[in-house]
Design an enzyme around this catalytic site. Sequence first.
Site, PDB file in Angstrom:
ATOM      1  N   GLU A  39       0.831  -1.340   0.031  1.00  0.00           N
ATOM      2  CA  GLU A  39      -0.115  -0.057   0.018  1.00  0.00           C
ATOM      3  C   GLU A  39       0.746   1.182   0.015  1.00  0.00           C
ATOM      4  OE1 GLU A  39      -3.610   2.088   2.805  1.00  0.00           O
ATOM      5  OE2 GLU A  39      -3.064  -0.145   2.915  1.00  0.00           O
ATOM      6  N   ARG A 297       5.033 -13.229   9.389  1.00  0.00           N
ATOM      7  CA  ARG A 297       5.697 -11.846   9.284  1.00  0.00           C
ATOM      8  C   ARG A 297       6.846 -11.702   9.810  1.00  0.00           C
ATOM      9  NH1 ARG A 297       3.555  -6.837   9.526  1.00  0.00           N
ATOM     10  NH2 ARG A 297       1.589  -7.589   8.247  1.00  0.00           N
ATOM     11  N   LYS A 307       4.605   0.883   9.688  1.00  0.00           N
ATOM     12  CA  LYS A 307       4.499   2.195   8.714  1.00  0.00           C
ATOM     13  C   LYS A 307       4.158   3.179   9.596  1.00  0.00           C
ATOM     14  CE  LYS A 307       3.345   0.078   4.579  1.00  0.00           C
ATOM     15  NZ  LYS A 307       2.429   0.116   3.561  1.00  0.00           N
TER      16      LYS A 307
HETATM   17  P1  ATP Z   1       2.539  -2.245   8.108  1.00  0.00           P
HETATM   18  O1  ATP Z   1       1.804  -3.252   9.095  1.00  0.00           O
HETATM   19  O2  ATP Z   1       4.162  -2.388   8.290  1.00  0.00           O
HETATM   20  O3  ATP Z   1       1.888  -0.781   7.879  1.00  0.00           O
HETATM   21  P2  ATP Z   1       1.239  -3.607   5.867  1.00  0.00           P
HETATM   22  O4  ATP Z   1       1.395  -5.071   5.995  1.00  0.00           O
HETATM   23  O5  ATP Z   1       0.208  -2.646   6.217  1.00  0.00           O
HETATM   24  O6  ATP Z   1       2.720  -3.016   6.833  1.00  0.00           O
HETATM   25  P3  ATP Z   1       1.429  -3.215   2.994  1.00  0.00           P
HETATM   26  O7  ATP Z   1       2.146  -2.308   2.399  1.00  0.00           O
HETATM   27  O8  ATP Z   1       0.205  -3.762   3.130  1.00  0.00           O
HETATM   28  O9  ATP Z   1       2.114  -3.094   4.437  1.00  0.00           O
HETATM   29  O10 ATP Z   1       2.394  -4.768   2.779  1.00  0.00           O
HETATM   30  C1  ATP Z   1       2.667  -5.209   1.435  1.00  0.00           C
HETATM   31  C2  ATP Z   1       3.131  -6.687   1.624  1.00  0.00           C
HETATM   32  O11 ATP Z   1       4.335  -6.785   2.548  1.00  0.00           O
HETATM   33  C3  ATP Z   1       1.884  -7.618   2.263  1.00  0.00           C
HETATM   34  O12 ATP Z   1       1.782  -8.517   1.060  1.00  0.00           O
HETATM   35  C4  ATP Z   1       2.425  -7.791   3.414  1.00  0.00           C
HETATM   36  O13 ATP Z   1       1.887  -9.074   3.845  1.00  0.00           O
HETATM   37  C5  ATP Z   1       3.850  -7.719   3.431  1.00  0.00           C
HETATM   38  N1  ATP Z   1       4.443  -7.310   4.509  1.00  0.00           N
HETATM   39  C6  ATP Z   1       4.279  -6.339   5.449  1.00  0.00           C
HETATM   40  N2  ATP Z   1       4.894  -6.493   6.417  1.00  0.00           N
HETATM   41  C7  ATP Z   1       5.665  -7.657   6.665  1.00  0.00           C
HETATM   42  C8  ATP Z   1       6.426  -8.177   7.387  1.00  0.00           C
HETATM   43  N3  ATP Z   1       6.773  -7.575   8.627  1.00  0.00           N
HETATM   44  N4  ATP Z   1       7.053  -9.420   7.098  1.00  0.00           N
HETATM   45  C9  ATP Z   1       6.909  -9.940   5.790  1.00  0.00           C
HETATM   46  N5  ATP Z   1       5.895  -9.514   5.014  1.00  0.00           N
HETATM   47  C10 ATP Z   1       5.370  -8.320   5.352  1.00  0.00           C
HETATM   48 MG    MG Z   2      -1.300  -3.129   4.928  1.00  0.00          MG
END
Ligand code: ATP
Ligand code: MG
Length: 591
Positions: A39, A297, A307
Amino acid sequence: MNPSAEAPSPTPSDFIRDVVAADVQAQRYPKIITRFPPEPNGYLHIGHAKSICLNFGIAREFGGTCHLRMDDTNPTKEDVEYVDSIQADVNWLISGFANDHLGLKPKGKKPETQTVNGKTDFHLGAVPVGTPEVEPFYASDYFDQIYQYAVALIRLGKAYVCDMTPEQTDEYRRLGKASPFRDRSIEENLDLFERMKAGEFADGTHTLRAKITVDAPNIWLRDPLIYRIRHAEHHHTGAKWCIYPMYDFAHCLEDYIEGITHSICTLEFEVHRPLYDWILEALELPRPLPHQYEFARLSLSYTVMSKRKLMQLVREGYVSGWDDPRMPTISGIRRRGVPARALRDFAYNIGITKYDGLTEVGVLDHAIRDDLNHVAHRKLAVLRPIKVVLTNLDENYAEELDAVNNPEDPNAGTRKVPFTRELYIESEDFREVPPPKYFRLRPGGEVRLKYGYIIKCEEVVKDAEGNIAELRCTVDLTTKRGGPNEGRKVKGTIHWVSAKHAIDAEVRLYDRLFTVPEPDAEGDFKAHLNPNSLEVITAKCEPSLAQATPEERYQFERLAYFALDKESAPGKLVFNRTITLKDTWAKEAKK
Ligand code: ATP
Ligand code: MG
């Protein structure tokens, strides 16, 4: 475990790759297509790196493609700055490793409508070879198609417009009660949904819900919301829409439209998987369906990863920006000087599992040291200098000593370092009153200069305040390599630079951003910020570092690995400490 600079990255195996391998074996899909769907509401962090390495890694290993998709279905303030940074970070991380497998689409290309077995279907279509201008995939490009799929679901009697407030809806779902609007006619639903789209209703007054079950044990299946009203502008589609699809409805359809085969996400989506499958199956779609797989994760010790929290650190000025070298962002890690290969090796080493846990930052540090040890050129630099005068040499004595560029790499060659009467050594390498087992320089003691001679400390000269002004030493010129006494042993070897030739450099000594392993375990994570995470000093460097380049990595011998910072300029060198040679925190832990 010890890939040299040229060795290909190892090919890992895990339960997801096993699934993909079985699908390839069974020729279930013409081609494996994965996706990485960030995102664009912040910069990518090292958790995303794990996901990137998994998704692009699978595409590379199985001859497939991994789509870079901006998951921008939220009409929130998403920013081109984030879109640009995501592209730059992904490109950097996979360059030379999987960039042949980077899925981009022709600029402006939208899904095509096609008829398959008498059914209307949306498909992005094949990407023409040699397309001049490409861009990432954007989920918001599919708003029209996702809307049409919602209409199709209503026509199938599998979705209805609900007039309950968000609070009532939550409550009913929690209690397993049916919405009073559940049995509306298809015509009424079509009409209401059309009017939702036309902007007739205020936010929160109506939703479109999938008609699945009222009281399934899995709460996500209890008639979930698939569309909501949000009178908000979208950064890509502007004011065109005032209804937006929910993540669960949009994501599986984005995957389907792009022809994704394996949709890999983190464990929290496991409970959503039945919904992912239900939507695709309910729509009776004509092409092969994507399937979702979940993995744990990454959580890393001594840092935070969400983020939202990283954004706070930036906005509130705790760090200099998203790419501050202390940040766990990909751009921060890159700026610190970590090679992409080290980050990929780290992602491989930690593996892919189904169990959440905390990964020790030491595992990352190990991967970085391991990589840099093979590629970094050795240099002599003194961070906290004291002057040494070799009293038995002429004022104008000058010699060039041969120094090895990288003992790990025989092809790296040697260079000359100037040796003169006045030198700088590290102040830590001299003790007036040495502790036990101190083998470096002391009054009356001897030490070897790296690549050079044995010197002996004859006199300590102090200034009016009692600080050491200089050490007056003698040098034994017979002890050089190739000299008659080259084999004479002393216990310590120290680094040094010629005072006359040394060049100044700003050196930024970065350390962990937090002092505790789990800063967000309890209370305010910012209470655990490390007040000493950055120290800026001026170092004395050997003259060859004037030609330092941003691509090279350097080991300042006996100290740490360094990389040139982007704020460096001709005549003003700035180095970032990437990582110390040894784990200084392990010592702390034992105290
Ligand atoms: P955050 O919670 O840090 O804001 P998010 O999951 O909202 O992260 P996205 O931009 O939606 O961030 O994530 C993009 C991809 O990266 C998704 O497929 C998510 O599953 C993966 N991802 C995000 N954080 C992790 C992590 N800590 N370890 C592995 N994969 C991750
Ligand atoms: Mg997300």
